[in-house]
Enzyme design. Structure first.
Site, PDB file in Angstrom:
ATOM      1  CB  ALA A  61      42.322  41.275  43.766  1.00 39.91           C
ATOM      2  N   GLY A 100      43.714  41.561  38.590  1.00 45.35           N
ATOM      3  CA  GLY A 100      44.237  42.873  38.978  1.00 45.35           C
ATOM      4  C   GLY A 100      45.680  43.060  38.540  1.00 45.35           C
ATOM      5  CD  GLU A 103      41.347  44.746  36.545  1.00 47.45           C
ATOM      6  OE1 GLU A 103      41.552  44.209  37.647  1.00 47.45           O
ATOM      7  OE2 GLU A 103      40.263  45.247  36.213  1.00 47.45           O
ATOM      8  CD  GLU A 123      39.690  40.004  36.999  1.00 50.34           C
ATOM      9  OE1 GLU A 123      39.736  39.371  35.920  1.00 50.34           O
ATOM     10  OE2 GLU A 123      40.494  40.906  37.286  1.00 50.34           O
TER      11      GLU A 123
HETATM   12  C1  LIG Z   1      34.835  46.380  45.116  1.00 53.57           C
HETATM   13  C2  LIG Z   1      36.170  45.710  45.235  1.00 53.57           C
HETATM   14  C3  LIG Z   1      37.062  46.098  44.047  1.00 53.57           C
HETATM   15  C4  LIG Z   1      38.127  45.066  43.883  1.00 53.57           C
HETATM   16  C5  LIG Z   1      38.640  45.150  42.479  1.00 53.57           C
HETATM   17  C6  LIG Z   1      39.297  43.883  42.173  1.00 53.57           C
HETATM   18  C7  LIG Z   1      39.297  43.680  40.710  1.00 53.57           C
HETATM   19  C8  LIG Z   1      40.059  42.522  40.295  1.00 53.57           C
HETATM   20  O1  LIG Z   1      40.694  42.645  39.299  1.00 53.57           O
HETATM   21  C9  LIG Z   1      39.910  41.252  41.048  1.00 53.57           C
HETATM   22  C10 LIG Z   1      40.991  40.234  40.860  1.00 53.57           C
HETATM   23  O2  LIG Z   1      42.116  40.420  40.520  1.00 53.57           O
HETATM   24  S1  LIG Z   1      40.440  38.705  41.257  1.00 53.57           S
HETATM   25  C11 LIG Z   1      41.892  37.674  41.172  1.00 53.57           C
HETATM   26  C12 LIG Z   1      42.229  37.332  39.782  1.00 53.57           C
HETATM   27  N1  LIG Z   1      43.282  36.363  39.808  1.00 53.57           N
HETATM   28  C13 LIG Z   1      43.027  35.066  39.690  1.00 53.57           C
HETATM   29  O3  LIG Z   1      41.925  34.619  39.511  1.00 53.57           O
HETATM   30  C14 LIG Z   1      44.219  34.149  39.770  1.00 53.57           C
HETATM   31  C15 LIG Z   1      43.936  33.053  40.734  1.00 53.57           C
HETATM   32  N2  LIG Z   1      45.053  32.176  40.851  1.00 53.57           N
HETATM   33  C16 LIG Z   1      45.339  31.227  39.929  1.00 53.57           C
HETATM   34  O4  LIG Z   1      44.702  31.105  38.905  1.00 53.57           O
HETATM   35  C17 LIG Z   1      46.463  30.295  40.216  1.00 53.57           C
HETATM   36  O5  LIG Z   1      46.621  30.265  41.614  1.00 53.57           O
HETATM   37  C18 LIG Z   1      47.788  30.723  39.567  1.00 53.57           C
HETATM   38  C19 LIG Z   1      47.685  30.526  38.056  1.00 53.57           C
HETATM   39  C20 LIG Z   1      48.113  32.147  39.909  1.00 53.57           C
HETATM   40  C21 LIG Z   1      48.949  29.855  40.127  1.00 53.57           C
HETATM   41  O6  LIG Z   1      48.620  28.492  39.946  1.00 53.57           O
HETATM   42  P1  LIG Z   1      49.529  27.349  40.633  1.00 53.57           P
HETATM   43  O7  LIG Z   1      48.902  26.048  40.289  1.00 53.57           O
HETATM   44  O8  LIG Z   1      50.945  27.583  40.317  1.00 53.57           O
HETATM   45  O9  LIG Z   1      49.418  27.609  42.204  1.00 53.57           O
HETATM   46  P2  LIG Z   1      48.139  27.524  43.132  1.00 53.57           P
HETATM   47  O10 LIG Z   1      48.212  26.279  43.945  1.00 53.57           O
HETATM   48  O11 LIG Z   1      46.900  27.780  42.387  1.00 53.57           O
HETATM   49  O12 LIG Z   1      48.368  28.793  44.062  1.00 53.57           O
HETATM   50  C22 LIG Z   1      49.424  28.839  45.000  1.00 53.57           C
HETATM   51  C23 LIG Z   1      48.902  29.499  46.266  1.00 53.57           C
HETATM   52  O13 LIG Z   1      48.597  30.876  45.966  1.00 53.57           O
HETATM   53  C24 LIG Z   1      47.263  31.176  46.353  1.00 53.57           C
HETATM   54  N3  LIG Z   1      46.736  32.161  45.399  1.00 53.57           N
HETATM   55  C25 LIG Z   1      46.772  32.108  44.064  1.00 53.57           C
HETATM   56  N4  LIG Z   1      46.243  33.217  43.536  1.00 53.57           N
HETATM   57  C26 LIG Z   1      45.838  33.977  44.572  1.00 53.57           C
HETATM   58  C27 LIG Z   1      45.218  35.241  44.672  1.00 53.57           C
HETATM   59  N5  LIG Z   1      44.903  35.960  43.597  1.00 53.57           N
HETATM   60  N6  LIG Z   1      44.945  35.706  45.904  1.00 53.57           N
HETATM   61  C28 LIG Z   1      45.279  35.006  47.000  1.00 53.57           C
HETATM   62  N7  LIG Z   1      45.869  33.801  46.970  1.00 53.57           N
HETATM   63  C29 LIG Z   1      46.145  33.309  45.762  1.00 53.57           C
HETATM   64  C30 LIG Z   1      46.537  29.826  46.268  1.00 53.57           C
HETATM   65  O14 LIG Z   1      45.385  29.819  47.062  1.00 53.57           O
HETATM   66  C31 LIG Z   1      47.617  28.885  46.771  1.00 53.57           C
HETATM   67  O15 LIG Z   1      47.663  28.953  48.154  1.00 53.57           O
HETATM   68  P3  LIG Z   1      47.098  27.774  49.068  1.00 53.57           P
HETATM   69  O16 LIG Z   1      45.594  27.779  48.858  1.00 53.57           O
HETATM   70  O17 LIG Z   1      47.479  28.155  50.420  1.00 53.57           O
HETATM   71  O18 LIG Z   1      47.704  26.523  48.550  1.00 53.57           O
END
Ligand SMILES: CCCCCCCC(=O)CC(=O)SCCNC(=O)CCNC(=O)[C@H](O)C(C)(C)COP(=O)(O)OP(=O)(O)OC[C@H]1O[C@@H](n2cnc3c(N)ncnc32)[C@H](O)[C@@H]1OP(=O)(O)O
Ligand SMILES: NC(=O)C1=CN([C@@H]2O[C@H](COP(=O)(O)OP(=O)(O)OC[C@H]3O[C@@H](n4cnc5c(N)ncnc54)[C@H](O)[C@@H]3O)[C@@H](O)[C@H]2O)C=CC1
Length: 719
Positions: A61, A100, A103, A123
């Site tokens: 998400a 998500g 999922e 999550e």
């Molecule tokens: C009632 C409401 C119902 C809603 C139902 C929703 C149910 C759900 O199932 C909810 C969800 O999905 S919650 C999200 C789950 N996903 C995560 O936790 C992954 C988070 N991201 C990571 O772990 C790392 O960024 C990752 C491993 C992906 C990449 O790591 P890196 O070290 O390569 O890169 P980062 O510096 O961390 O990230 C690069 C830029 O991308 C942004 N970003 C990453 N994941 C995001 C995400 N999921 N959403 C939005 N932005 C995201 C991150 O912030 C960064 O950007 P900047 O902050 O601008 O640098």
């Protein structure tokens, strides 16, 4: 967005497009709904493949949407529509499938992953649960114990483990989309009855109640007050005991509670704060995106005591060659053994070969002549450090970065002792340095942007949350910690016990209260620091001015314990007693209680009842107030920097966001009012007086934390 193309004649290929991680923002969800409908209604199309652009399936998400008015098609019906489709839908997982994203893949009928892909339901780390059916589908697919493990920890699994668990159907080393398209062609027209996970019964599990009780107990223990892990267990329990539709209802209810909880907000704030600190800037305008780090291949560590050993391990594990220098022969031998042991244990845990040959040891500082960067970790003594820095300047090749691991000494003073002060920065690690995830990179007034960029990049490579901070006594972490420790001692003087203070802090979520922590790090360490500050002199602890030093209130309790030889864990006596030196089990010590009573009687102090709320307010608000001073002084660039330091370096519970976020949650006006109240009650503690910045923020209507920068800027422009 999602792009639609028809490939190999009969396959509808849907490509998620939302860089950098193809998060499921509203336009992406709309794109999926539209393209799936298009594929299903096209009679030529026999099967569908969903992939993500740029070799990344989906990061879940869009976290930026949380806390806003969410619009666009919801995830759950979108995933249900995919699962209900009468044409096979194959997920082609490259890079990541998280939250998500996984999922969505679980809603597909087949999953093919690249061997380098990582999958998970993280999550819980954002204060949520997998609420797009993940908590109901995963246990049905891989069984309750494995699903509980993944969902309550949020850990990522490799493609190989995902295959073994049954999360994916195939792993490929080749082009995943091509493999998925081939697979989709092959399964086109086959029955999908056995491929819809929501229709599976949850695999039977003997002693289900006992299993859940056991897991719940463990989760509660390690969650330290965080509610999401508990809700995750409850959701999986629903999957194991209820039909799918009722399980989904339970998932939704639990998610609604979590979603609106302050904890989810705090954890999501932490996620972005952790990333924001990488975009560092210095007051002179130097910043992360315009400063080029230098390559570092070879590094040296000077002084192989507690810190130097851990730093050596951290550097070697990052792939650097390390020259480890220690002046004392006995220490050098011991360090060699200790470092090899740490590397071997670490390698065993990770299933790799230990990198012992990356380190060479020497007693001679001349050995560091050709390194790119040096980290000095000798005793906390300015004269000694100055001598070492002068030697390094003479020995090292031109351009070598000279870093100090000092806890609190003046980086500018050290830099001024070298011919190239622009090459000097602080790299302040936390003990044990190869384990703790925090690094304060301290820039002095003359540190070059290049030097700061190099230290920050090295920190990142070592897997540390690296925060650039300005130069002042104790920098950010220790400067705030000092007041926290001091308030805790004052509370003992006023009637509290170590157990009461620690109990309140541990209930708040710290892994260890302040007195247990002091016992662990050693009361002798704090004593030496106070001595260095001129606060401790022989005989002072019991004399006339025992409770006043340098013109303000002081508590000599720690010094008195030190004088008794009670150094904490290492002597098995401190604020608590321990069965043997090094034992971790702290037991109440009646000696400490009578010592406190005698102390109070000697100083005419009358013990009063102190409750948990006062403990938290006194200890935490004093520290928060110092945080505002730090922002005011420009030592930290923003509240996120302070919060990351506290979460990663000092055990501040992540689900409470960090001290500055916590102040925002509590309400700045309340924090200010309480500080005023305590300052009135303790006028001899000047730092309880609310800082200028806190007053300004309250006067500006307590704006939300992400806008404090504007008030700080205004304050700076008025100075
Ligand atoms: C009632 C409401 C119902 C809603 C139902 C929703 C149910 C759900 O199932 C909810 C969800 O999905 S919650 C999200 C789950 N996903 C995560 O936790 C992954 C988070 N991201 C990571 O772990 C790392 O960024 C990752 C491993 C992906 C990449 O790591 P890196 O070290 O390569 O890169 P980062 O510096 O961390 O990230 C690069 C830029 O991308 C942004 N970003 C990453 N994941 C995001 C995400 N999921 N959403 C939005 N932005 C995201 C991150 O912030 C960064 O950007 P900047 O902050 O601008 O640098
Ligand atoms: N112990 C801790 O928790 C933390 C300590 N620090 C800082 O790290 C530095 C080192 O602290 P510790 O490792 O605790 O000290 P330590 O006392 O364990 O080790 C210092 C080592 O430096 C060696 N040494 C002294 N002079 C030397 C020289 N001229 N050349 C080579 N080696 C020399 C000593 O023989 C000793 O082995 C201090 O500045 C301290 O403030 C920073 C963060 C945490």
């Amino acid at each position: 967005m999602a792009q639609y193309t028809r490939v190999s004649g009969f396959v509808g290929l849907i490509t998620l497009q939302n860089p950098p991680v193809n998060a499921l923002s509203a336009p992406v969800r709309q794109g999926i709904v539209d393209t799936v409908q298009r594929a299903l209604s096209d009679p030529e199309v026999k099967s569908v493949v969903i992939c993500g652009q740029n070799g990344i399936f989906c990061g879940g998400a869009d976290i930026k949407e949380f806390g806003t008015d969410m619009f666009g098609p919801p995830l759950i019906p979108m995933i249900h529509a995919i699962e209900a489709a009468n044409k096979p839908v194959v997920a082609a997982i490259e890079g990541i499938a998280l939250g998500g994203g996984l999922e969505l893949a679980l809603g597909c009928h087949y999953r093919i992953a690249h061997s380098k892909a990582r999958l998970g339901l993280p999550e819980v780390t954002l204060g949520l649960l997998p609420a797009a059916g993940g908590s109901q589908r995963l246990p049905r697919l891989i069984g309750v114990p494995a699903a509980l493990n993944l969902i309550t920890t949020g850990r990522h699994v490799t493609a190989a483990e995902a295959l073994q668990l049954g999360i994916v159907d195939q792993v490929t080393d080749h082009n995943t989309v091509d493999a998925a398209v081939k697979f989709a062609l092959r399964v086109g027209g086959q029955s999908l009855d056995a491929r819809r996970i929501s229709t599976y019964p949850c695999p039977q599990q003997p002693d289900l109640d006992a299993l859940f009780e056991d897991v719940m107990q463990k989760v509660r223990q390690s969650a330290r007050g965080a509610i999401a892990p508990v809700a995750c267990v409850q959701a999986v329990r629903a999957a194991a005991t209820l039909p799918y539709t009722q399980g989904m209802e339970r998932e939704k209810e639990l998610m609604a509670t979590l979603f609106t909880s302050g904890q989810a907000r705090a954890l999501q704030y932490c996620f972005f704060a952790q990333r924001a600190v990488g975009r560092w800037k210095m007051p002179n305008g130097a910043r992360w995106d315009t400063s080029k780090p230098r390559p570092v291949h070879k590094a040296a560590v000077i002084g192989l005591g507690t810190m130097g050993r851990g730093i050596t391990v951290a550097l070697a594990q990052t792939g650097l060659s390390v020259i480890a220098v220690e002046s004392q022969e006995k220490q050098l031998m011991e360090a060699k053994q200790a470092v090899s042991g740490m590397l071997e244990r670490g390698a065993k845990r990770r299933g790799v070969a230990p990198v012992l040959d990356r380190i060479s040891y020497s007693q001679d500082i001349q050995a560091v002549a050709d390194v790119d960067l040096v980290i000095e970790a000798v005793f906390e003594d300015m004269a000694l450090k100055t001598k070492v820095f002068r030697q390094l300047s003479a020995v090292c090749k031109p351009g070598t970065l000279l870093c100090t691991n000092t806890s609190a000494l003046d980086v500018d003073q050290l830099a001024s002792e070298t011919p190239n002060p622009e090459l000097v920065v602080g790299m302040h690690f936390f003990a044990p340095a190869h384990v703790m995830k925090l690094l304060e990179v301290v820039y002095g007034s003359r540190s070059s942007p290049e030097a700061v960029a190099t230290a920050m990049q090295l920190g990142k490579k070592m897997g540390k949350a690296s925060v650039a901070v300005g130069n002042c006594r104790g920098f950010v972490g220790n400067r705030m910690l000092k007041l926290y420790l001091e308030q805790a001692s004052f509370l003992l003087e006023e009637g509290a016990t170590p157990e009461l203070v620690d109990g309140a802090l541990e209930e708040f979520g710290f892994p260890m209260g302040v007195f247990r922590m002091s016992d662990l790090s050693g009361l002798d360490v704090g004593w030496r620091i106070r001595k260095g500050e001129g606060l401790v002199e022989p005989g002072m602890a019991s004399g006339q001015s025992a409770r006043i030093r340098q013109g303000r209130r002081y508590s000599p309790l720690g010094d008195l314990l030190y004088e008794q030889g009670r150094f904490g864990l290492k002597t098995s006596r401190g604020w608590y007693q321990y069965d043997k030196p090094g034992s971790r089990v702290a037991r109440s010590d009646p000696w400490v209680h009578s010592f406190l009573e005698e102390y109070r009687a000697r100083h005419g102090l009358v013990a009063r009842n102190i409750d948990h709320q006062e403990v938290l307010e006194r200890c935490l608000y004093a520290m928060i107030n110092e945080g505002f001073h730090i922002l005011e002084d420009g030592i930290a660039a923003g509240p996120e920097d302070i919060d990351v330091i506290y979460v990663f370096g000092f055990g501040w519970p992540r689900h409470r966001g960090g001290p500055m976020f916590y102040a925002d949650m509590v309400g700045l006006a309340k924090v200010m009012e309480k500080l005023e109240h305590y300052h009135q009650a303790h006028p001899d503690v000047p730092y309880l007086q609310p800082s200028n910045l806190l007053r300004k923020l309250v006067a500006s209507g307590s704006p939300p934390i992400h806008t404090w920068g504007e008030v700080i800027k205004k304050l700076h422009s008025q100075l």
